[in-house]
Design a protein around this motif. Structure first.
Motif, PDB file in Angstrom:
ATOM      1  N   GLY A 414       0.814  -1.211   0.000  1.00 39.26           N
ATOM      2  CA  GLY A 414       0.000   0.000   0.000  1.00 39.26           C
ATOM      3  C   GLY A 414       0.850   1.264   0.000  1.00 39.26           C
ATOM      4  N   VAL A 415       1.910   1.262   0.796  1.00 42.70           N
ATOM      5  CA  VAL A 415       2.806   2.416   0.837  1.00 42.70           C
ATOM      6  C   VAL A 415       3.488   2.604  -0.514  1.00 42.70           C
ATOM      7  CG1 VAL A 415       4.970   3.247   1.813  1.00 42.70           C
ATOM      8  CG2 VAL A 415       3.181   2.400   3.320  1.00 42.70           C
ATOM      9  N   ARG A 416       3.916   1.509  -1.104  1.00 39.30           N
ATOM     10  CA  ARG A 416       4.558   1.610  -2.427  1.00 39.30           C
ATOM     11  C   ARG A 416       3.592   2.193  -3.455  1.00 39.30           C
ATOM     12  NH1 ARG A 416       6.515  -3.807  -5.392  1.00 39.30           N
ATOM     13  NH2 ARG A 416       4.284  -4.228  -5.046  1.00 39.30           N
ATOM     14  N   ALA A 417       2.350   1.718  -3.465  1.00 38.40           N
ATOM     15  CA  ALA A 417       1.369   2.213  -4.426  1.00 38.40           C
ATOM     16  C   ALA A 417       1.060   3.689  -4.203  1.00 38.40           C
ATOM     17  CB  ALA A 417       0.087   1.386  -4.336  1.00 38.40           C
ATOM     18  N   LEU A 418       0.963   4.095  -2.944  1.00 36.24           N
ATOM     19  CA  LEU A 418       0.692   5.496  -2.648  1.00 36.24           C
ATOM     20  C   LEU A 418       1.822   6.385  -3.155  1.00 36.24           C
ATOM     21  CD1 LEU A 418      -0.771   6.928   0.611  1.00 36.24           C
ATOM     22  CD2 LEU A 418       1.261   7.969  -0.348  1.00 36.24           C
ATOM     23  N   LEU A 419       3.060   6.011  -2.855  1.00 39.91           N
ATOM     24  CA  LEU A 419       4.203   6.827  -3.256  1.00 39.91           C
ATOM     25  C   LEU A 419       4.401   6.828  -4.767  1.00 39.91           C
ATOM     26  CD1 LEU A 419       6.680   5.828  -0.415  1.00 39.91           C
ATOM     27  CD2 LEU A 419       5.568   8.047  -0.711  1.00 39.91           C
ATOM     28  N   MET A 420       4.117   5.718  -5.409  1.00 40.29           N
ATOM     29  CA  MET A 420       4.245   5.660  -6.868  1.00 40.29           C
ATOM     30  C   MET A 420       3.180   6.510  -7.547  1.00 40.29           C
ATOM     31  SD  MET A 420       5.138   1.631  -7.545  1.00 40.29           S
ATOM     32  CE  MET A 420       5.174   1.839  -9.332  1.00 40.29           C
ATOM     33  N   GLY A 421       1.976   6.558  -6.957  1.00 36.55           N
ATOM     34  CA  GLY A 421       0.884   7.307  -7.568  1.00 36.55           C
ATOM     35  C   GLY A 421       0.927   8.796  -7.289  1.00 36.55           C
ATOM     36  N   SER A 449      10.347   7.870  -2.893  1.00 37.99           N
ATOM     37  CA  SER A 449      10.183   9.222  -2.332  1.00 37.99           C
ATOM     38  C   SER A 449      11.173  10.185  -2.988  1.00 37.99           C
ATOM     39  CB  SER A 449      10.387   9.201  -0.813  1.00 37.99           C
ATOM     40  OG  SER A 449       9.431   8.390  -0.182  1.00 37.99           O
ATOM     41  N   LYS A 450      11.110  10.279  -4.274  1.00 37.94           N
ATOM     42  CA  LYS A 450      12.121  11.042  -5.011  1.00 37.94           C
ATOM     43  C   LYS A 450      12.011  12.544  -4.781  1.00 37.94           C
ATOM     44  CE  LYS A 450      12.742   7.571  -8.605  1.00 37.94           C
ATOM     45  NZ  LYS A 450      12.707   7.266 -10.061  1.00 37.94           N
ATOM     46  N   GLU A 451      10.821  13.058  -4.526  1.00 39.40           N
ATOM     47  CA  GLU A 451      10.648  14.496  -4.356  1.00 39.40           C
ATOM     48  C   GLU A 451      10.401  14.891  -2.902  1.00 39.40           C
ATOM     49  OE1 GLU A 451      11.176  16.560  -6.790  1.00 39.40           O
ATOM     50  OE2 GLU A 451      11.508  14.915  -8.193  1.00 39.40           O
ATOM     51  N   VAL A 452      10.322  13.915  -2.011  1.00 40.52           N
ATOM     52  CA  VAL A 452      10.006  14.209  -0.605  1.00 40.52           C
ATOM     53  C   VAL A 452      11.186  14.916   0.056  1.00 40.52           C
ATOM     54  CG1 VAL A 452       9.442  13.215   1.633  1.00 40.52           C
ATOM     55  CG2 VAL A 452       8.422  12.266  -0.440  1.00 40.52           C
ATOM     56  N   ARG A 453      10.860  16.021   0.762  1.00 36.45           N
ATOM     57  CA  ARG A 453      11.899  16.808   1.435  1.00 36.45           C
ATOM     58  C   ARG A 453      11.843  16.677   2.952  1.00 36.45           C
ATOM     59  NH1 ARG A 453      10.528  22.285  -1.938  1.00 36.45           N
ATOM     60  NH2 ARG A 453      10.818  21.417  -4.036  1.00 36.45           N
ATOM     61  N   TRP A 454      10.641  16.402   3.499  1.00 32.34           N
ATOM     62  CA  TRP A 454      10.487  16.210   4.950  1.00 32.34           C
ATOM     63  C   TRP A 454       9.778  14.890   5.189  1.00 32.34           C
ATOM     64  CZ3 TRP A 454       5.922  15.452   7.655  1.00 32.34           C
ATOM     65  CH2 TRP A 454       6.023  15.430   9.050  1.00 32.34           C
ATOM     66  N   MET A 455      10.261  14.143   6.203  1.00 29.39           N
ATOM     67  CA  MET A 455       9.676  12.837   6.464  1.00 29.39           C
ATOM     68  C   MET A 455       9.691  12.540   7.961  1.00 29.39           C
ATOM     69  SD  MET A 455      10.703   9.199   4.685  1.00 29.39           S
ATOM     70  CE  MET A 455      10.557   9.889   3.035  1.00 29.39           C
ATOM     71  N   LEU A 456       8.583  11.966   8.432  1.00 26.88           N
ATOM     72  CA  LEU A 456       8.476  11.469   9.807  1.00 26.88           C
ATOM     73  C   LEU A 456       8.111  10.002   9.742  1.00 26.88           C
ATOM     74  CD1 LEU A 456       8.110  11.633  12.913  1.00 26.88           C
ATOM     75  CD2 LEU A 456       5.761  12.382  12.484  1.00 26.88           C
ATOM     76  N   LEU A 457       8.907   9.158  10.394  1.00 27.30           N
ATOM     77  CA  LEU A 457       8.668   7.717  10.405  1.00 27.30           C
ATOM     78  C   LEU A 457       8.615   7.235  11.847  1.00 27.30           C
ATOM     79  CD1 LEU A 457      11.184   6.658   7.597  1.00 27.30           C
ATOM     80  CD2 LEU A 457       8.713   7.026   7.367  1.00 27.30           C
ATOM     81  N   GLY A 458       7.598   6.435  12.167  1.00 27.52           N
ATOM     82  CA  GLY A 458       7.464   5.903  13.515  1.00 27.52           C
ATOM     83  C   GLY A 458       7.260   4.403  13.514  1.00 27.52           C
ATOM     84  N   TYR A 459       8.121   3.674  14.199  1.00 23.98           N
ATOM     85  CA  TYR A 459       8.010   2.226  14.383  1.00 23.98           C
ATOM     86  C   TYR A 459       7.949   1.483  13.049  1.00 23.98           C
ATOM     87  CZ  TYR A 459       7.108   3.573  19.175  1.00 23.98           C
ATOM     88  OH  TYR A 459       7.227   4.118  20.425  1.00 23.98           O
ATOM     89  N   VAL A 460       8.828   1.844  12.146  1.00 25.15           N
ATOM     90  CA  VAL A 460       8.866   1.198  10.832  1.00 25.15           C
ATOM     91  C   VAL A 460      10.098   0.303  10.740  1.00 25.15           C
ATOM     92  CG1 VAL A 460       7.622   3.072   9.702  1.00 25.15           C
ATOM     93  CG2 VAL A 460      10.113   3.150   9.804  1.00 25.15           C
ATOM     94  N   GLY A 461      10.049  -0.686   9.833  1.00 22.02           N
ATOM     95  CA  GLY A 461      11.161  -1.585   9.621  1.00 22.02           C
ATOM     96  C   GLY A 461      11.263  -2.671  10.676  1.00 22.02           C
ATOM     97  N   GLU A 462      12.230  -3.554  10.439  1.00 17.14           N
ATOM     98  CA  GLU A 462      12.426  -4.695  11.338  1.00 17.14           C
ATOM     99  C   GLU A 462      13.854  -4.817  11.846  1.00 17.14           C
ATOM    100  OE1 GLU A 462       9.723  -8.112   9.351  1.00 17.14           O
ATOM    101  OE2 GLU A 462      11.176  -7.162   8.001  1.00 17.14           O
ATOM    102  N   GLY A 473      17.743   5.611  -1.365  1.00 15.65           N
ATOM    103  CA  GLY A 473      16.853   6.501  -2.124  1.00 15.65           C
ATOM    104  C   GLY A 473      16.787   7.882  -1.507  1.00 15.65           C
ATOM    105  N   CYS A 474      15.606   8.506  -1.571  1.00 17.48           N
ATOM    106  CA  CYS A 474      15.348   9.825  -0.991  1.00 17.48           C
ATOM    107  C   CYS A 474      16.397  10.864  -1.401  1.00 17.48           C
ATOM    108  CB  CYS A 474      15.289   9.752   0.530  1.00 17.48           C
ATOM    109  SG  CYS A 474      13.957   8.740   1.177  1.00 17.48           S
TER     110      CYS A 474
END
Length: 565
Positions: A414-421, A449-462, A473-474
């Protein structure tokens, strides 16, 4: 034609039409002449973090008309930073008080502003400043505001929203009412100021015929503002005040037909008919501080076909979002906050989930900004946003911990589809829970996230693999905030060293206790690293790192800086 052949007058004319700071910065690097012309023609400066430079660097821009300065990290709004961290406006006000006679607008955000700073500002710019914004600031009192309202006769915009103000009396507002005739916006919303005279507000409305926006604290009762509304003939925005317990008494209150943006505080469902004459005209509706249930939200929203901005609590529910999707096709900005009574909420309709999010995406395709707290989520709803919301520039999602079971995890696809779209995204926040996004999903965020300049991530990854994949990326990421990290310091430092555009980093809750030696891969020239070890206040370890031309700061004794960049 060579660069040296372009006439200076022509260059000045060209640069006067260039407002984007990134374009300005690139042009100033071409040669010394362009550097000089940029300094002479630049009228607005935003400093995203006050410790990245020194006040003395402002002297280059002698024709400055507007300055915006941000202080404390965003984490300070959630009590995650030490109280004595810093962010003092005094040195900056001292600098602009010496010169900068063309300065018309000053905006401080999350900074400590003292009464003596406001007195200094009043004596140096009382005849010229047209806009003063103290945005989420602290450290001053109504005595400091009195210096401003006594001296600033040309003030058109006074903004104090969410500032912490020591209230001594209401003289500042009285002097504003007596001395100012050009005021256009007055905002002391969410400041808890109580010594507010209704007569002063009426006098402002009578004297300032250009008053288009006023946002007040919640102390004045709407019933007592009926004369104010009659005088404010040009008013386009109103927020604040409070509604009493006698809805029939409000028939005497007639809101101006010019209103287009409204934020009624503490209004209940049986009182909303007072708003009905305006609903077809409203473009912005702030329902964050109302007592409306899900049904109340639905009744009001379905009457607002021209709504472009909505702010509400998650009591709006999936049904409210469905009504929004059907009724408000022009919606551009949506903010759904978590209600303070979330834990004890009895209205089961007041839950936002994938159902409401999917309906929203399909019905409001002009959305540019979404900030939403959800109780449940699935991949399909995120994919729907990527499919339909092509104008989205800012997306922020928080997955609440109210429900133990989430319909579908992980959310990688879902995250991939959102960012791609959503290819226009510049700001992205994804605050979930362990297991909601795997290392693969975190890598997707970096990749798309090629154009993203600000990002907040919480409890992501393993694991460490996730942050390393993310760092490939980024390419345009400038500010990164992370919380609940499952990776080690050393791997974090390696990953950050790969994010070549990064200028600012805040991290809390690492996998293991802080060890400064593990951060050595992150050390670079002009890169400050501040460490905040665990304290008795139960704050987990934190890291704050940022580029700075000012060197290591000395105004906060509680901060440990063990690494010299």
């Amino acid at each position: 034609m060579r660069i040296s052949d372009v006439p200076v007058d022509s260059l000045e004319c060209i640069m006067n039409y260039i407002d984007d700071p990134r374009d300005r910065a690139a042009m100033s690097l071409v040669c010394r002449l362009w550097y000089k012309i940029d300094a002479l023609t630049r009228k607005h400066i935003t400093i995203a973090f006050c410790y990245t430079t020194t006040p003395a660097h402002l002297r280059r821009f002698s024709h400055l008309e507007s300055l915006k300065l941000k202080g404390k990290p965003r984490a300070s709004m959630f009590n995650l930073m030490p109280e004595d961290w810093g962010g003092y406006a005094g040195p900056w006000i001292n600098e602009i008080s010496v010169d900068f006679k063309r300065l018309k607008s000053l905006h401080f955000r999350r900074m400590i502003v003292q009464d003596k700073d406001l007195e200094n500002l009043a004596s140096s710019h009382g005849q010229t400043l047209e806009a003063l914004k103290l945005d989420k600031c602290s450290g001053f009192s109504t005595d400091g505001l009195l210096h401003i309202t006594l001296s600033f006769r040309c003030l058109r915009h006074l903004f104090l929203e969410e500032s912490t103000i020591d209230e001594k009396d209401g003289k500042w507002l009285h002097e504003l009412a007596l001395n100012n005739t050009v005021l256009e916006t007055l905002n002391f919303y969410l400041t808890y100021l109580k010594k507010i005279s209704i007569q002063d507000l009426e006098l402002i409305a009578r004297n300032c015929r250009s008053l288009v926006s006023i946002k007040i604290s919640d102390d004045p009762e709407i019933l007592n503002l009926k004369d104010f509304f009659q005088c404010a003939t040009a008013l386009e925005e109103f927020a604040g005040g409070s509604f009493g317990e006698q809805p029939n008494n409000y028939n005497a209150v007639i809101l101006p037909q010019t209103l287009r943006r409204l934020g009624p505080s503490y209004i209940e469902k049986d009182m909303i008919p007072i708003v009905y004459p305006l609903t077809s005209l409203l473009k912005k509706l702030d329902l964050l501080y109302t007592f409306l249930d899900t049904e109340g939200h639905c009744q009001l929203i379905k009457r607002c076909p021209n709504l472009e901005i909505l702010e509400a609590r998650n009591v709006i529910g999936d049904r409210g979002l469905e009504v929004l999707a059907k009724s408000c096709k022009r919606l551009k900005r949506l903010r759904i906050e978590r209600g303070e009574d979330e834990e004890g909420m009895e209205d089961e309709q007041g839950v936002v989930s994938q159902r409401g999010l999917s309906a929203l995406a399909q019905g409001c395709v002009e959305l540019e900004y979404i900030a939403i707290h959800v109780s449940d989520i699935n991949n399909a709803s995120l994919e729907s946003i990527g499919t339909h919301c092509k104008n989205l520039c800012d997306f922020r999602l928080v997955l609440l911990d109210r429900e133990e079971h989430i319909t579908e995890l992980p959310l990688d696809n879902g995250v991939r589809a959102l960012l791609m779209g959503c290819k226009r995204l510049k700001r992205f926040a994804f605050y979930v829970r362990p297991g909601a996004l795997t290392d693969v999903g975190l890598s997707y965020i970096g990749q798309y996230s090629k154009e993203v300049r600000w990002m907040l991530l919480g409890y992501v990854g393993e694991s460490d693999a996730g942050i390393l994949g993310f760092s490939k990326g980024c390419p345009n990421l400038q500010k990164l905030e992370m919380r609940g990290c499952c990776f080690t310091e050393h791997t974090l430092a390696l990953a950050i060293s790969q994010l070549t555009s990064l200028k600012y980093l805040w991290v809390q809750q690492l996998k293991a206790p802080l060890r400064s030696s593990d951060l050595s891969p992150m050390v670079r020239r002009y890169w400050n690293i501040e460490l905040f070890p665990y304290t008795e206040l139960a704050r987990p370890d934190q890291i704050l790192a940022y580029y700075s031309l000012a060197g290591q700061r000395r105004d906060c004794p509680s901060v440990v800086v063990p690494l010299d960049p």
